[in-house]
Scaffold this motif. Structure first.
Motif, mmCIF file in Angstrom:
data_model
loop_
_atom_site.group_PDB
_atom_site.id
_atom_site.type_symbol
_atom_site.label_atom_id
_atom_site.label_comp_id
_atom_site.label_asym_id
_atom_site.label_seq_id
_atom_site.Cartn_x
_atom_site.Cartn_y
_atom_site.Cartn_z
ATOM 1 N N ASP A 1 0.856 -1.182 0.000
ATOM 2 C CA ASP A 1 0.000 0.000 0.000
ATOM 3 C C ASP A 1 0.896 1.238 0.000
ATOM 4 O OD1 ASP A 1 -1.745 2.117 0.529
ATOM 5 O OD2 ASP A 1 -2.985 0.931 1.896
ATOM 6 N N PRO A 2 0.928 2.022 -1.075
ATOM 7 C CA PRO A 2 1.867 3.143 -1.161
ATOM 8 C C PRO A 2 1.551 4.287 -0.193
ATOM 9 C CG PRO A 2 0.315 3.275 -2.958
ATOM 10 C CD PRO A 2 0.049 1.961 -2.259
ATOM 11 N N GLN A 3 0.347 4.282 0.368
ATOM 12 C CA GLN A 3 -0.021 5.310 1.336
ATOM 13 C C GLN A 3 0.130 4.796 2.762
ATOM 14 O OE1 GLN A 3 -3.960 6.416 -0.017
ATOM 15 N NE2 GLN A 3 -3.135 7.774 -1.602
ATOM 16 N N SER A 4 0.776 3.640 2.897
ATOM 17 C CA SER A 4 1.045 3.048 4.202
ATOM 18 C C SER A 4 2.506 2.673 4.359
ATOM 19 C CB SER A 4 0.169 1.806 4.402
ATOM 20 O OG SER A 4 0.562 1.077 5.540
ATOM 21 N N ALA A 5 3.065 2.016 3.344
ATOM 22 C CA ALA A 5 4.447 1.541 3.418
ATOM 23 C C ALA A 5 5.408 2.717 3.503
ATOM 24 C CB ALA A 5 4.772 0.685 2.205
ATOM 25 N N GLU B 1 -14.400 -1.013 -3.887
ATOM 26 C CA GLU B 1 -14.742 -2.405 -4.149
ATOM 27 C C GLU B 1 -14.287 -3.336 -3.032
ATOM 28 O OE1 GLU B 1 -13.886 -5.929 -7.496
ATOM 29 O OE2 GLU B 1 -13.183 -3.859 -7.835
ATOM 30 N N HIS B 2 -13.141 -3.021 -2.407
ATOM 31 C CA HIS B 2 -12.531 -3.972 -1.482
ATOM 32 C C HIS B 2 -12.561 -3.529 -0.020
ATOM 33 C CE1 HIS B 2 -11.063 -6.424 -4.801
ATOM 34 N NE2 HIS B 2 -10.682 -5.321 -5.409
ATOM 35 N N LYS B 3 -13.175 -2.407 0.283
ATOM 36 C CA LYS B 3 -13.236 -1.972 1.675
ATOM 37 C C LYS B 3 -14.228 -2.830 2.455
ATOM 38 C CE LYS B 3 -16.846 1.573 1.131
ATOM 39 N NZ LYS B 3 -17.146 3.033 1.212
ATOM 40 N N THR B 4 -14.043 -2.853 3.767
ATOM 41 C CA THR B 4 -14.948 -3.572 4.658
ATOM 42 C C THR B 4 -15.306 -2.654 5.816
ATOM 43 O OG1 THR B 4 -13.174 -4.483 6.026
ATOM 44 C CG2 THR B 4 -13.818 -5.758 4.072
ATOM 45 N N ASP B 5 -16.235 -3.090 6.631
ATOM 46 C CA ASP B 5 -16.610 -2.286 7.795
ATOM 47 C C ASP B 5 -15.420 -2.088 8.728
ATOM 48 O OD1 ASP B 5 -19.165 -2.087 6.837
ATOM 49 O OD2 ASP B 5 -19.974 -3.710 8.090
ATOM 50 N N SER B 6 -14.608 -3.112 8.872
ATOM 51 C CA SER B 6 -13.453 -3.008 9.763
ATOM 52 C C SER B 6 -12.228 -2.416 9.075
ATOM 53 C CB SER B 6 -13.085 -4.395 10.315
ATOM 54 O OG SER B 6 -12.760 -5.288 9.258
ATOM 55 N N ASP B 7 -12.283 -2.299 7.757
ATOM 56 C CA ASP B 7 -11.155 -1.765 6.979
ATOM 57 C C ASP B 7 -11.718 -0.840 5.903
ATOM 58 O OD1 ASP B 7 -8.701 -1.298 5.806
ATOM 59 O OD2 ASP B 7 -8.590 -3.258 4.811
ATOM 60 N N PRO B 8 -12.185 0.354 6.298
ATOM 61 C CA PRO B 8 -12.897 1.222 5.359
ATOM 62 C C PRO B 8 -12.030 1.786 4.241
ATOM 63 C CG PRO B 8 -12.502 2.358 7.442
ATOM 64 C CD PRO B 8 -12.131 0.929 7.658
ATOM 65 N N PHE B 9 -10.699 1.665 4.368
ATOM 66 C CA PHE B 9 -9.807 2.185 3.329
ATOM 67 C C PHE B 9 -9.208 1.065 2.483
ATOM 68 C CE2 PHE B 9 -9.648 5.155 6.954
ATOM 69 C CZ PHE B 9 -10.238 6.243 6.344
ATOM 70 N N ALA B 10 -9.676 -0.171 2.708
ATOM 71 C CA ALA B 10 -9.188 -1.343 1.959
ATOM 72 C C ALA B 10 -7.673 -1.482 2.054
ATOM 73 C CB ALA B 10 -9.632 -1.265 0.505
ATOM 74 N N HIS B 11 -7.127 -1.131 3.206
ATOM 75 C CA HIS B 11 -5.677 -1.240 3.362
ATOM 76 C C HIS B 11 -5.199 -2.689 3.228
ATOM 77 C CE1 HIS B 11 -1.642 -1.154 4.875
ATOM 78 N NE2 HIS B 11 -1.992 -1.898 5.915
ATOM 79 N N GLU B 12 -5.926 -3.614 3.810
ATOM 80 C CA GLU B 12 -5.488 -5.015 3.730
ATOM 81 C C GLU B 12 -5.411 -5.472 2.279
ATOM 82 O OE1 GLU B 12 -4.307 -6.958 6.095
ATOM 83 O OE2 GLU B 12 -4.476 -5.218 7.440
ATOM 84 N N TRP B 13 -6.356 -5.066 1.465
ATOM 85 C CA TRP B 13 -6.333 -5.444 0.057
ATOM 86 C C TRP B 13 -5.176 -4.752 -0.667
ATOM 87 C CZ3 TRP B 13 -6.713 -3.264 -4.800
ATOM 88 C CH2 TRP B 13 -6.944 -4.147 -5.851
ATOM 89 N N PHE B 14 -5.012 -3.448 -0.444
ATOM 90 C CA PHE B 14 -3.929 -2.722 -1.101
ATOM 91 C C PHE B 14 -2.552 -3.187 -0.616
ATOM 92 C CE2 PHE B 14 -7.053 0.529 -2.472
ATOM 93 C CZ PHE B 14 -6.587 0.769 -3.761
ATOM 94 N N SER B 15 -2.479 -3.751 0.562
ATOM 95 C CA SER B 15 -1.182 -4.225 1.058
ATOM 96 C C SER B 15 -0.674 -5.408 0.250
ATOM 97 C CB SER B 15 -1.279 -4.602 2.542
ATOM 98 O OG SER B 15 -2.018 -5.800 2.729
ATOM 99 N N GLN B 16 -1.572 -6.037 -0.538
ATOM 100 C CA GLN B 16 -1.193 -7.189 -1.355
ATOM 101 C C GLN B 16 -1.429 -6.951 -2.848
ATOM 102 O OE1 GLN B 16 0.335 -9.801 0.168
ATOM 103 N NE2 GLN B 16 0.152 -8.479 1.982
ATOM 104 N N ASN B 17 -1.957 -5.795 -3.218
ATOM 105 C CA ASN B 17 -2.284 -5.495 -4.617
ATOM 106 C C ASN B 17 -1.920 -4.051 -4.933
ATOM 107 O OD1 ASN B 17 -4.151 -7.980 -5.504
ATOM 108 N ND2 ASN B 17 -4.689 -7.411 -3.398
ATOM 109 N N MET B 18 -1.593 -3.779 -6.190
ATOM 110 C CA MET B 18 -1.245 -2.425 -6.601
ATOM 111 C C MET B 18 -2.097 -2.013 -7.786
ATOM 112 S SD MET B 18 2.906 -2.073 -6.181
ATOM 113 C CE MET B 18 3.490 -3.656 -6.769
#
Length: 587
Positions: free
Chosen positions: A101-105, A238-255
């Motif tokens: 995730d470029p806005q996290s790493a 598309e990939h956000k969840t209630d517990s992860d509203p910014f889809a960070h978990e998805w972006f941490s594995q996808n670009m």
């Protein structure tokens, strides 16, 4: 402009116009004499021209290395180049990338991938840390007092997922970055605290940023490779969840960005395959495929480079750099960097400043510089001498074991005490330094246990939320500013707000006066204010209440196969590549 600054300005301008000084020499001397950033920018603009290098060029010889804009190659990108049919570039990195995730790493290996797959709005131009060139934005402007910045975009820009990147999408991406509040968020949150009010979509191709006060460093911050990269808002939705509203978990594995390459294979501990994005809005790059191979061992990276299986690496021990300069199949591109190295000291488990002072005196400075780093460094504090705020009046440490023992004894550290020192597996340079430190401490009756961990565990310790009591006493670390600004060097590492996953303050350093001074630095409207606050911070962090063992400013080198052209080093984009400009010459 003061009389003395005006005299320096005129001298440098005359020297440049007469051909006695290159633009680089003008920049370095301007920094040395303390010219303000606006003065230096005006000076460079008045000089005109360049240092004679062209963005399609790269060194043609490995002898002695180079620290200038690469020269050589044949022809230009207009079709006159003698291009190879081999359009694959393989580079080796020293560790895996657990967070994509470029806005996290806040990790350099990750950023080397991000510069191929994502885009900032602008980037630093060539080797400059003061001038800019387009990236996602095609143009930009600001008002006279640096309170409004307007960026223009081309129509029809696409993300890798096929969705449109327009001004609304850019605003949504920056809003995610600011509200998610991870890792490098301080790069932009320093300037924007209310994204809805401070980012205005003028029309589909125009986005305006409104500051709360004059912000002359906003453009440099927007050119940082850490954080201000634009991600697909549609992918987030598309990939956000209630517990992860910014889809960070998805972006941490996808670009999913707008860059010239898109990911087609991602094995975080093995390799990444990036294929050319056919709908890229800019000039198509030369290489059809970029492969990043994770090779933790220094010796293996060198072997693969010499065998031609790898075409570039930015991380090799100094002794390998010296040896490779004699290899005609290799080019070693040296350049001055803003990187400074230090060893973090655990502020919680080593609470007495006298103990930390004593440990700093026990560090083997000369042996590290001369024997381990082979002269590719000089002893330095946390701010490089080319960065705003550097103050040569603040002394650096030198090894003094007698003084070290006295201070440790005064702090109640008894002989036989054991400290722990952590570094990443495969890092031969850190291992050698740790062993020298271990030997020095043994001379004064202190034990040092060395801990090698894989890069993933190292990064988790650096950026995770493990309590201080579960962390080692020492952690090997390197850093450089996100842009030419001391706040971006110091805040992520030493402000108490940056402890744990909120930044990179893994030593849990928490000095209230330093916090207040860093806040002053962040809010400063002039360079004089920044310089004064930096001077006070350095005095505290190096001497009054040491935050780390600060031991070096590094001269960097990127090693490439001899047929690679177009690589341009930059002292801010350390260990990264300007893939858009690079190409291979036919041999």
């Amino acid at each position: 402009m003061a009389d003395h600054e005006n005299a320096i300005y005129r001298t440098l301008l005359d020297g440049a116009r007469a051909g006695r000084l290159t633009r680089r020499e003008v920049l370095k001397r301007g920094l040395f004499f303390g010219l303000s950033t606006p003065a230096i920018l005006n000076l460079l603009a008045a000089c005109g021209g360049s240092d004679g290098g062209d963005q399609n060029a790269a060194p043609t010889s490995s002898s002695g290395g180079s620290d200038s804009t690469p020269s050589g190659g044949s022809g230009d990108s207009g079709g006159g180049r003698n291009e190879s049919s081999n359009r694959e570039f393989v580079f080796a990195v020293n560790g895996g990338v657990p967070d994509l995730d470029p806005q996290s790493a806040y990790d350099n290996v990750a950023s080397s991938l991000f510069l191929a797959t994502y885009e900032m709005l602008i980037r630093f131009k060539g080797e400059s840390t003061f001038e800019f060139e387009p990236m996602l934005a095609k143009s930009w402007e600001h008002n006279d007092d640096y309170t409004e910045f307007t960026f223009e975009f081309d129509e029809g820009i696409k993300f890798h997922d096929g969705t449109t990147c327009d001004a609304e999408a850019v605003k949504a991406s920056f809003t995610r970055f600011l509200l998610m509040g991870r890792g490098p968020v301080g790069v932009i949150s320093r300037f924007i605290d209310d994204p809805e009010r401070q980012m205005q979509v003028v029309n589909p191709t125009t986005l305006k940023f409104i500051m709360n006060k004059p912000e002359p460093l906003f453009l440099p911050a927007m050119a940082s490779e850490y954080g201000p990269l634009v991600v697909s808002p549609a992918a987030m939705e598309e990939h956000k969840t209630d517990s992860d509203p910014f889809a960070h978990e998805w972006f941490s594995q996808n670009m999913v960005g707008t860059g010239p390459y898109k990911v087609t294979e991602a094995s975080p501990q093995d390799r990444f395959v990036l294929d050319r994005f056919e709908d890229y809005h800019g000039t198509p790059p030369f290489f059809d495929r970029i492969i990043a191979r994770v090779i933790p061992e220094d010796a293996t990276r060198r072997q693969l480079l010499e065998a031609g299986e790898v075409h570039g690496t930015a991380i090799l021990p100094p002794e390998d750099l010296d040896a490779l300069k004699e290899n005609p199949d290799i080019q070693v591109v040296e350049y001055e960097s803003t990187q400074t190295n230090w060893v973090r000291m655990n502020y919680v488990t080593i609470p007495d400043p006298r103990a930390r002072q004593g440990l700093a005196y026990a560090w083997p400075y000369n042996e590290v510089i001369e024997q381990v780093l082979r002269g590719y460094a000089k002893v330095q504090g946390p701010v490089a001498d080319s960065v705003i705020g550097y103050d040569p009046s603040i002394p650096v440490y030198s090894t003094d074991l007698q003084k070290a023992k006295e201070l440790l004894t005064a702090a109640g550290i008894e002989e036989g005490t054991t400290f722990t020192y952590m570094y990443a597996t495969g890092d031969a340079t850190s291992a050698a330094m740790a062993q020298l430190f271990q030997a020095n401490l043994a001379e004064i009756g202190i034990n040092l246990e060395l801990m090698q961990v894989d890069r993933a565990a190292y990064l988790e310790m650096e950026y995770g939320d493990a309590p201080a009591e579960e962390r080692p006493h020492f952690v090997a670390n390197i850093w450089w500013p996100d842009y030419n600004d001391p706040w971006s060097q110091l805040y992520p590492n030493f402000h108490s707000d940056s402890i744990g996953s909120k930044g990179s303050n893994s030593s849990y350093y928490a000095n209230k006066e330093v916090d207040a001074l860093l806040d002053q630095m962040r809010d400063a409207s002039t360079e004089d204010e920044i310089r004064e606050a930096t001077r006070k911070v350095l005095q505290i962090m190096m001497w009054d209440d040491p935050a780390a063992i600060f031991y070096a400013q590094i001269r960097k080198a990127t090693v490439l196969r001899a047929d690679i052209r177009g690589f341009i080093p930059n002292g801010i984009y350390i260990n990264s590549y300007n893939f858009n400009n690079m190409w291979r010459e036919a041999t």
